[in-house]
Design an enzyme around this catalytic site. Sequence first.
Site, PDB file in Angstrom:
ATOM      1  N   ASN A 122       5.593 -14.816  -5.113  1.00 52.88           N
ATOM      2  CA  ASN A 122       5.641 -14.072  -3.848  1.00 52.88           C
ATOM      3  C   ASN A 122       6.377 -14.957  -2.844  1.00 52.88           C
ATOM      4  O   ASN A 122       5.816 -15.916  -2.320  1.00 52.88           O
ATOM      5  CB  ASN A 122       4.206 -13.785  -3.388  1.00 52.88           C
ATOM      6  CG  ASN A 122       4.172 -13.035  -2.069  1.00 52.88           C
ATOM      7  OD1 ASN A 122       5.210 -12.774  -1.460  1.00 52.88           O
ATOM      8  ND2 ASN A 122       2.979 -12.696  -1.631  1.00 52.88           N
ATOM      9  N   ARG A 125       6.922 -10.186  -6.209  1.00 55.82           N
ATOM     10  CA  ARG A 125       6.581  -9.225  -5.170  1.00 55.82           C
ATOM     11  C   ARG A 125       7.828  -8.989  -4.318  1.00 55.82           C
ATOM     12  O   ARG A 125       8.477  -9.943  -3.874  1.00 55.82           O
ATOM     13  CB  ARG A 125       5.472  -9.784  -4.289  1.00 55.82           C
ATOM     14  CG  ARG A 125       5.190  -8.885  -3.121  1.00 55.82           C
ATOM     15  CD  ARG A 125       4.394  -9.579  -2.067  1.00 55.82           C
ATOM     16  NE  ARG A 125       4.139  -8.656  -0.968  1.00 55.82           N
ATOM     17  CZ  ARG A 125       3.904  -9.040   0.268  1.00 55.82           C
ATOM     18  NH1 ARG A 125       3.880 -10.323   0.563  1.00 55.82           N
ATOM     19  NH2 ARG A 125       3.675  -8.155   1.203  1.00 55.82           N
ATOM     20  N   HIS A 150       1.573  -2.525   1.543  1.00 57.90           N
ATOM     21  CA  HIS A 150       0.313  -2.852   0.867  1.00 57.90           C
ATOM     22  C   HIS A 150       0.098  -1.988  -0.376  1.00 57.90           C
ATOM     23  O   HIS A 150      -1.022  -1.861  -0.868  1.00 57.90           O
ATOM     24  CB  HIS A 150      -0.909  -2.660   1.800  1.00 57.90           C
ATOM     25  CG  HIS A 150      -1.015  -3.682   2.895  1.00 57.90           C
ATOM     26  ND1 HIS A 150      -1.389  -3.348   4.182  1.00 57.90           N
ATOM     27  CD2 HIS A 150      -0.816  -5.010   2.907  1.00 57.90           C
ATOM     28  CE1 HIS A 150      -1.408  -4.431   4.945  1.00 57.90           C
ATOM     29  NE2 HIS A 150      -1.059  -5.466   4.177  1.00 57.90           N
ATOM     30  N   HIS A 204      -7.142  -1.556   4.116  1.00 63.64           N
ATOM     31  CA  HIS A 204      -6.749  -2.926   3.751  1.00 63.64           C
ATOM     32  C   HIS A 204      -6.603  -3.707   5.062  1.00 63.64           C
ATOM     33  O   HIS A 204      -5.636  -3.526   5.798  1.00 63.64           O
ATOM     34  CB  HIS A 204      -5.427  -2.912   2.967  1.00 63.64           C
ATOM     35  CG  HIS A 204      -4.952  -4.283   2.606  1.00 63.64           C
ATOM     36  ND1 HIS A 204      -4.851  -4.732   1.301  1.00 63.64           N
ATOM     37  CD2 HIS A 204      -4.579  -5.328   3.381  1.00 63.64           C
ATOM     38  CE1 HIS A 204      -4.431  -5.995   1.308  1.00 63.64           C
ATOM     39  NE2 HIS A 204      -4.258  -6.372   2.554  1.00 63.64           N
ATOM     40  N   GLY A 228      -2.268  -8.563   8.343  1.00 67.43           N
ATOM     41  CA  GLY A 228      -1.624  -7.247   8.416  1.00 67.43           C
ATOM     42  C   GLY A 228      -2.680  -6.242   7.985  1.00 67.43           C
ATOM     43  O   GLY A 228      -3.466  -6.536   7.089  1.00 67.43           O
ATOM     44  N   ARG A 259      -0.130  -8.031  15.504  1.00 71.91           N
ATOM     45  CA  ARG A 259       0.691  -6.826  15.668  1.00 71.91           C
ATOM     46  C   ARG A 259      -0.106  -5.736  16.375  1.00 71.91           C
ATOM     47  O   ARG A 259      -1.287  -5.549  16.097  1.00 71.91           O
ATOM     48  CB  ARG A 259       1.160  -6.306  14.310  1.00 71.91           C
ATOM     49  CG  ARG A 259       2.303  -7.100  13.718  1.00 71.91           C
ATOM     50  CD  ARG A 259       2.619  -6.643  12.315  1.00 71.91           C
ATOM     51  NE  ARG A 259       2.278  -7.661  11.346  1.00 71.91           N
ATOM     52  CZ  ARG A 259       2.198  -7.471  10.028  1.00 71.91           C
ATOM     53  NH1 ARG A 259       2.426  -6.275   9.517  1.00 71.91           N
ATOM     54  NH2 ARG A 259       1.889  -8.457   9.223  1.00 71.91           N
ATOM     55  N   GLY A 268     -11.729  -6.834   5.579  1.00 71.15           N
ATOM     56  CA  GLY A 268     -12.475  -5.787   4.864  1.00 71.15           C
ATOM     57  C   GLY A 268     -13.465  -6.349   3.864  1.00 71.15           C
ATOM     58  O   GLY A 268     -14.557  -5.816   3.677  1.00 71.15           O
ATOM     59  N   GLU A 287      -3.668  -8.475  -5.699  1.00 70.40           N
ATOM     60  CA  GLU A 287      -2.277  -8.025  -5.855  1.00 70.40           C
ATOM     61  C   GLU A 287      -1.568  -8.793  -6.971  1.00 70.40           C
ATOM     62  O   GLU A 287      -0.744  -8.237  -7.690  1.00 70.40           O
ATOM     63  CB  GLU A 287      -1.538  -8.188  -4.521  1.00 70.40           C
ATOM     64  CG  GLU A 287      -1.997  -7.169  -3.485  1.00 70.40           C
ATOM     65  CD  GLU A 287      -1.706  -7.577  -2.056  1.00 70.40           C
ATOM     66  OE1 GLU A 287      -2.462  -8.413  -1.520  1.00 70.40           O
ATOM     67  OE2 GLU A 287      -0.759  -7.058  -1.465  1.00 70.40           O
TER      68      GLU A 287
HETATM   69  P1  ADP Z   1      -3.111 -11.559   4.897  1.00 71.60           P
HETATM   70  O1  ADP Z   1      -2.832 -10.221   5.515  1.00 71.60           O
HETATM   71  O2  ADP Z   1      -2.358 -12.663   5.550  1.00 71.60           O
HETATM   72  O3  ADP Z   1      -3.068 -11.563   3.388  1.00 71.60           O
HETATM   73  P2  ADP Z   1      -5.980 -11.873   4.520  1.00 71.60           P
HETATM   74  O4  ADP Z   1      -6.184 -10.614   3.757  1.00 71.60           O
HETATM   75  O5  ADP Z   1      -6.130 -13.165   3.813  1.00 71.60           O
HETATM   76  O6  ADP Z   1      -4.605 -11.867   5.319  1.00 71.60           O
HETATM   77  O7  ADP Z   1      -6.994 -11.842   5.764  1.00 71.60           O
HETATM   78  C1  ADP Z   1      -6.991 -12.880   6.671  1.00 71.60           C
HETATM   79  C2  ADP Z   1      -7.913 -12.535   7.801  1.00 71.60           C
HETATM   80  O8  ADP Z   1      -9.228 -12.221   7.299  1.00 71.60           O
HETATM   81  C3  ADP Z   1      -8.151 -13.693   8.753  1.00 71.60           C
HETATM   82  O9  ADP Z   1      -7.228 -13.716   9.777  1.00 71.60           O
HETATM   83  C4  ADP Z   1      -9.529 -13.401   9.307  1.00 71.60           C
HETATM   84  O10 ADP Z   1      -9.351 -12.694  10.524  1.00 71.60           O
HETATM   85  C5  ADP Z   1     -10.152 -12.457   8.327  1.00 71.60           C
HETATM   86  N1  ADP Z   1     -11.411 -13.007   7.766  1.00 71.60           N
HETATM   87  C6  ADP Z   1     -11.582 -13.857   6.747  1.00 71.60           C
HETATM   88  N2  ADP Z   1     -12.905 -14.125   6.572  1.00 71.60           N
HETATM   89  C7  ADP Z   1     -13.566 -13.424   7.512  1.00 71.60           C
HETATM   90  C8  ADP Z   1     -14.940 -13.260   7.866  1.00 71.60           C
HETATM   91  N3  ADP Z   1     -15.926 -13.899   7.201  1.00 71.60           N
HETATM   92  N4  ADP Z   1     -15.235 -12.453   8.905  1.00 71.60           N
HETATM   93  C9  ADP Z   1     -14.279 -11.821   9.577  1.00 71.60           C
HETATM   94  N5  ADP Z   1     -12.971 -11.910   9.284  1.00 71.60           N
HETATM   95  C10 ADP Z   1     -12.615 -12.698   8.274  1.00 71.60           C
END
Ligand code: ADP
Length: 395
Positions: free
Chosen positions: A10, A88, A177, A205, A209, A238, A330, A382
Amino acid sequence: MSKDSILVINCGSSSLKFAVINPGTEEEKINGIAERLGSSEAVLRWKINGEKGSQTLGLAAHEAALEGLMGLLREEGLIEGISAIGHRVVHGGENFSESCLVTDEVLEAIEDCIKLAPLHNPANLTGIRAAQKIFPGLPNAVVFDTAFHQSMPAEAYLYPIPYSLYKEQGVRRYGFHGTSYRYVGQAAADMLGLDINNSNILVAHLGNGASACAIKNGKSIDTTMGLTPLEGLVMGTRSGDVDPNLFSFLNKTLGYSLDETTDMLNKKSGLLGLSEMDSDCRVIEDAAVEGNEHAQLTLDVFCHVLAEKLAGFAAAMGKIDALVFTGGIGENSSIIRKNVIERLSIFGFELNEKLNDETFRGKSGVITQEGSTVGMVVATNEELMISRDTQALTA
Ligand code: ADP
């Protein structure tokens, strides 16, 4: 040694994430990232058997990073087992509705989409070309973020602007996504014992992002991201949806140029801009728990927008078999999930607080009461999806 694994790549503009996965057993043999590519401080980091390692690369770009990676894979005895490389690719435009093997025509078509993803597609192409050079014997496959959404009907992907802009410039909703949605939709159907071809699944998701998708009978019928990944939900930095007249308003009132407003909407908005704290959801949640009302308001805006989109998708699908949360927020934030599910009670959702609080860090499962419309968490993967596609294309 049997050739049972796929190297997944990726490529970003200054980074290259990788993993070696056996798509049959789903075993991830190594994963890591080459970072700060293009600078003199490039570094390769990896994790293998739970142990972390790193190696400085000096002044290195993508090709040198892949050479370093090849050396590492050889040292770890993994290179012989790799049968193909899966890449990717962010934007496939209308050219690609599924993954495919790399050919000259495919590379040209990805190049064609650079105008739609000027930051991402060039980096993806750099990664593919470097891989072709460094691993000359291996076939390469490409898996697109946009491909899954090519099943959307025209009423969902057309913008109500002059039709010629779609016909001549390709201005439409594409959605992103897609690889995550394909994985999560199938995994949710499997976990619930549903036939994916006869199911109605909503997926949120939520990472840095964020987007949502309506998956009917295994196919995307609507999604929130658009021509670019800026449209739709509130994200880390964003804005998601705003009034497009903001561009002229800010130009007239503050003298903002097109680039300044674009930069503001992409990098200084969302959770970061609204909270004036951080783009990381955890920081804002912690502040809200401590009683900071503005932090709570920021979370409420995030959830309000998401719940409205999901409600619209539910109407388009006609039935909800499951609402699935995935991505960093999520999968981990019981606070956001509770907030959203409570807003959607009109659809028969009733949260199980205990299950909701217990589901995080890669755990998947249902988080609603028995008898409720199903709300659940599925940890996305992914890379596994890319490895599966690549194996299917090269087997
Ligand atoms: P990306 O879109 O870069 O792949 P991720 O899916 O890894 O991002 O998600 C990253 C985000 O998940 C972080 O910025 C954070 O806001 C959120 N996150 C991670 N752990 C937690 C948690 N325990 N509670 C709330 N938000 C979380």
